[in-house]
Enzyme design. Sequence first.
Site, PDB file in Angstrom:
ATOM      1  N   LYS A   1       0.865  -1.185   0.000  1.00 55.65           N
ATOM      2  CA  LYS A   1       0.000   0.000   0.000  1.00 55.65           C
ATOM      3  C   LYS A   1       0.897   1.229   0.000  1.00 55.65           C
ATOM      4  O   LYS A   1       2.015   1.185   0.522  1.00 55.65           O
ATOM      5  CB  LYS A   1      -0.891   0.008   1.245  1.00 55.65           C
ATOM      6  CG  LYS A   1      -2.171   0.796   1.081  1.00 55.65           C
ATOM      7  CD  LYS A   1      -3.211   0.033   0.282  1.00 55.65           C
ATOM      8  CE  LYS A   1      -4.493   0.834   0.113  1.00 55.65           C
ATOM      9  NZ  LYS A   1      -5.518   0.073  -0.611  1.00 55.65           N
ATOM     10  N   GLY A   2       0.403   2.304  -0.571  1.00 54.62           N
ATOM     11  CA  GLY A   2       1.210   3.520  -0.595  1.00 54.62           C
ATOM     12  C   GLY A   2       0.338   4.746  -0.617  1.00 54.62           C
ATOM     13  O   GLY A   2      -0.892   4.652  -0.627  1.00 54.62           O
TER      14      GLY A   2
END
Length: 457
Positions: free
Chosen positions: A111-112
Site C-alpha cells: 500500500k502507498g
Amino acid sequence: MTSEPEFQQAYDEIVSSVEDSKIFEKFPQYKKVLPIVSVPERIIQFRVTWENDNGEQEVAQGYRVQFNSAKGPYKGGLRFHPSVNLSILKFLGFEQIFKNALTGLDMGGGKGGLCVDLKGKSDNEIRRICYAFMRELSRHIGKDTDVPAGDIGVGGREIGYLFGAYRSYKNSWEGVLTGKGLNWGGSLIRPEATGFGLVYYTQAMIDYATNGKESFEGKRVTISGSGNVAQYAALKVIELGGIVVSLSDSKGCIISETGITSEQIHDIASAKIRFKSLEEIVDEYSTFSESKMKYVAGARPWTHVSNVDIALPCATQNEVSGDEAKALVASGVKFVAEGANMGSTPEAISVFETARSTATNAKDAVWFGPPKAANLGGVAVSGLEMAQNSQKVTWTAERVDQELKKIMINCFNDCIQAAQEYSTEKNTNTLPSLVKGANIASFVMVADAMLDQGDVF
C-alpha cells in the site's frame, strides 16, 4: 505496535482467528510465520515537492509499504489524502496480503500514498503532484516488482497522470499500474468488479446454506451506499431476480418496499456524477415520480427496512452498529456480506456471529461474509488486468466476468474448507464461520509460500 492502532487491529484479527483454531496444533511450524509476516519487507518514505498554482513550492510525505511478495509482486492501492500516515498504510498493506492471497492469483501485498489534500486543486496542479510523486516511486515499482492501483483520492485521472509520468521517466510502456483507461491497457468489468463479485460471493453463501435450493430469486436485499460498488451490486441482484429495497448516501437513504428498478439505478448513477444527493434525485427524476419511494433524511437503511433476507453494506467503514445489526436480525436477515471495507463495527460482527454460532440449524443461522473475501472482486480484476497486460491482449467483458465469478466461488470454497478443517466450534449443526475461514485460508496460503521460499525457517 502500540503506536500504530490501525495496524494492531488488523494484526490482532488474524492472530485471534489462527490461535482460536486447530492450525498450530496440526502444523506447529506456522507459529513461526506470525512475527515474520507482521514486519514489512520494505518501507519506502520519500519527499514529494511540486509547484502550486501560485508559483510556490509545496512539500508532502510520500510512502510505499512493500509488505509481502511471497505470493507475487506487491499489489495494493495508492491513497492521496491528508489522513495518510504509516500506521494506516501498514494496516491496509497487511490486510492486502491476505485479501490478495484469497484471489488465487499471483499477487503479494502492499500500500502507498501521499499525505496531501487534493480538494480545490486544479487539474494542472494535480498533474504536477502525480508527476512529482512518480519521480521517486518509479525507482521502486515495476510489472514484476510492485503494481500499485488507485484508492481514495486516486481515481482514473490520477492513474492516467501517474502512468504517463512512469512512461516518461522510464521510457517504457508496461502494466505497472492497474485501473488504467480501456484504450491504454485497462480491463473491462473493472468498474463493476467489486459489486458483481460481492453478489457472486453472496450467491455462493445462499447456495451452500440451502443445499442449492435457493438463489437471489425473490430475495429482499437491503443495500447501503449509491456509489460504484452499491450501483453494480444492485444491478446484479436485480438481474438475478432479487428485490433491492434500499440505497443510501451520506445525507440519507431511500426505501422502496416494492423494489428499486434498474432504470432508477441508472438515473442515480448519472446524477451522482454531477454530485446530486439521493434526496434531489428522488425529487427531480421522472422515473421516481410514480414509485412508492420513501426518503429518510440523515439515516442509514438498516432500521428502516422490514422483512429482508440479505444485507449488503456498500457505503463506508463502521456503517453497521451493534444496534443496527440487531435490527437486521430482527427483520429476518439471513445473509450479510460486506462490499465496504470494515463496514460493520466489531459489535455488529459479534451480533451476526453470535446469531450464527448459537443457531440450532443452518436455516436459522445468520451468515456473515467478511470484506476480506466478499469484496475482493476489485483487486481480482486488477490481477486479471495484469494478466492481460503481460500478454498484450484485451479480454472480452464476458471472459473477465466469467473469470471473476470463478475467483469468487473458489474464494468462498477456500473459506468454507478452512473453517471446517480447523474450527474449534462445538456447535456443528450451524454454518461455519466465514470470518475465521477467510483469515485462516489466507494465512495458510501466505505461510506456505513463505516457508517454501525460506522466508521463515
